[in-house]
Design a protein around this motif. Structure first.
Motif, short mmCIF file in Angstrom:
data_model
loop_
_atom_site.label_atom_id
_atom_site.label_comp_id
_atom_site.label_asym_id
_atom_site.label_seq_id
_atom_site.Cartn_x
_atom_site.Cartn_y
_atom_site.Cartn_z
N SER A 23 0.83 -1.21 0.00
CA SER A 23 0.00 0.00 0.00
C SER A 23 0.86 1.26 0.00
O SER A 23 0.53 2.24 -0.66
CB SER A 23 -0.94 0.00 1.21
OG SER A 23 -0.19 0.01 2.41
N ARG A 24 1.95 1.22 0.73
CA ARG A 24 2.84 2.38 0.74
C ARG A 24 3.61 2.49 -0.56
O ARG A 24 3.95 3.60 -1.00
CB ARG A 24 3.80 2.30 1.92
CG ARG A 24 3.10 2.52 3.25
CD ARG A 24 4.09 2.47 4.34
NE ARG A 24 4.71 1.13 4.35
CZ ARG A 24 5.19 0.55 5.41
NH1 ARG A 24 5.18 1.15 6.56
NH2 ARG A 24 5.72 -0.66 5.34
N ALA A 25 3.89 1.37 -1.21
CA ALA A 25 4.62 1.40 -2.48
C ALA A 25 3.80 2.09 -3.56
O ALA A 25 4.33 2.88 -4.34
CB ALA A 25 5.00 -0.01 -2.91
N SER A 26 2.52 1.83 -3.60
CA SER A 26 1.69 2.46 -4.62
C SER A 26 1.60 3.96 -4.39
O SER A 26 1.62 4.76 -5.34
CB SER A 26 0.30 1.84 -4.65
OG SER A 26 -0.34 2.02 -3.40
N LEU A 27 1.52 4.38 -3.14
CA LEU A 27 1.50 5.81 -2.83
C LEU A 27 2.82 6.48 -3.22
O LEU A 27 2.83 7.57 -3.79
CB LEU A 27 1.22 6.02 -1.34
CG LEU A 27 1.20 7.47 -0.87
CD1 LEU A 27 0.03 8.20 -1.50
CD2 LEU A 27 1.12 7.53 0.63
N ALA A 28 3.94 5.82 -2.94
CA ALA A 28 5.24 6.38 -3.29
C ALA A 28 5.41 6.50 -4.80
O ALA A 28 5.98 7.49 -5.29
CB ALA A 28 6.35 5.52 -2.70
N ILE A 29 4.90 5.55 -5.55
CA ILE A 29 5.00 5.61 -7.01
C ILE A 29 4.20 6.79 -7.55
O ILE A 29 4.65 7.50 -8.46
CB ILE A 29 4.53 4.27 -7.63
CG1 ILE A 29 5.55 3.18 -7.29
CG2 ILE A 29 4.35 4.39 -9.14
CD1 ILE A 29 5.08 1.79 -7.64
N VAL A 30 3.03 7.03 -6.99
CA VAL A 30 2.21 8.16 -7.43
C VAL A 30 2.90 9.48 -7.10
O VAL A 30 2.91 10.41 -7.91
CB VAL A 30 0.81 8.08 -6.79
CG1 VAL A 30 0.04 9.36 -7.00
CG2 VAL A 30 0.06 6.89 -7.34
N VAL A 31 3.49 9.58 -5.92
CA VAL A 31 4.19 10.81 -5.53
C VAL A 31 5.39 11.05 -6.43
O VAL A 31 5.62 12.18 -6.90
CB VAL A 31 4.61 10.75 -4.04
CG1 VAL A 31 5.55 11.89 -3.69
CG2 VAL A 31 3.40 10.77 -3.15
N ILE A 32 6.15 10.02 -6.74
CA ILE A 32 7.31 10.16 -7.63
C ILE A 32 6.85 10.60 -9.02
O ILE A 32 7.45 11.49 -9.63
CB ILE A 32 8.11 8.85 -7.69
CG1 ILE A 32 8.84 8.63 -6.36
CG2 ILE A 32 9.10 8.86 -8.84
CD1 ILE A 32 9.50 7.27 -6.24
N GLY A 33 5.80 10.01 -9.53
CA GLY A 33 5.28 10.40 -10.85
C GLY A 33 4.80 11.83 -10.87
O GLY A 33 5.04 12.57 -11.83
N GLY A 34 4.14 12.26 -9.81
CA GLY A 34 3.68 13.64 -9.74
C GLY A 34 4.82 14.63 -9.67
O GLY A 34 4.77 15.69 -10.31
#
Length: 78
Positions: A23-34
């Motif tokens: 769950s934290r990995a998906s959030l981190a991926i979205v933050v990096i993409g943004g």
């Protein structure tokens, strides 16, 4: 520099090496993409669009003080 630091800090979370970190990995991926998309947008896309939309205004603002005025030297009517 801020984007690079933030992406480097989020990279361990995005890799999700810990158990139960999906769950934290998906959030981190979205933050990096943004962060990366906003970096590209502000550094490249916005200046290019501004140059396309307002080229006359841009050249008028960047005229040197030593250049003669482009208005023909006539004062504007009051």
């Amino acid at each position: 520099m801020t984007t690079i630091a933030m992406v480097a800090g989020m990279l361990p979370l995005a890799l999700g090496l810990e158990p139960g970190a999906a769950s934290r990995a998906s959030l981190a991926i979205v933050v990096i993409g943004g962060l990366l998309s906003s970096l590209v947008l502000t550094l490249f896309i916005v200046p290019i669009m501004y140059h396309w939309i307002a080229p006359e205004h841009l050249t008028e603002e960047t005229r040197f003080a030593s250049d003669p005025p482009s208005g023909g030297g006539q004062p504007a009517p009051a």
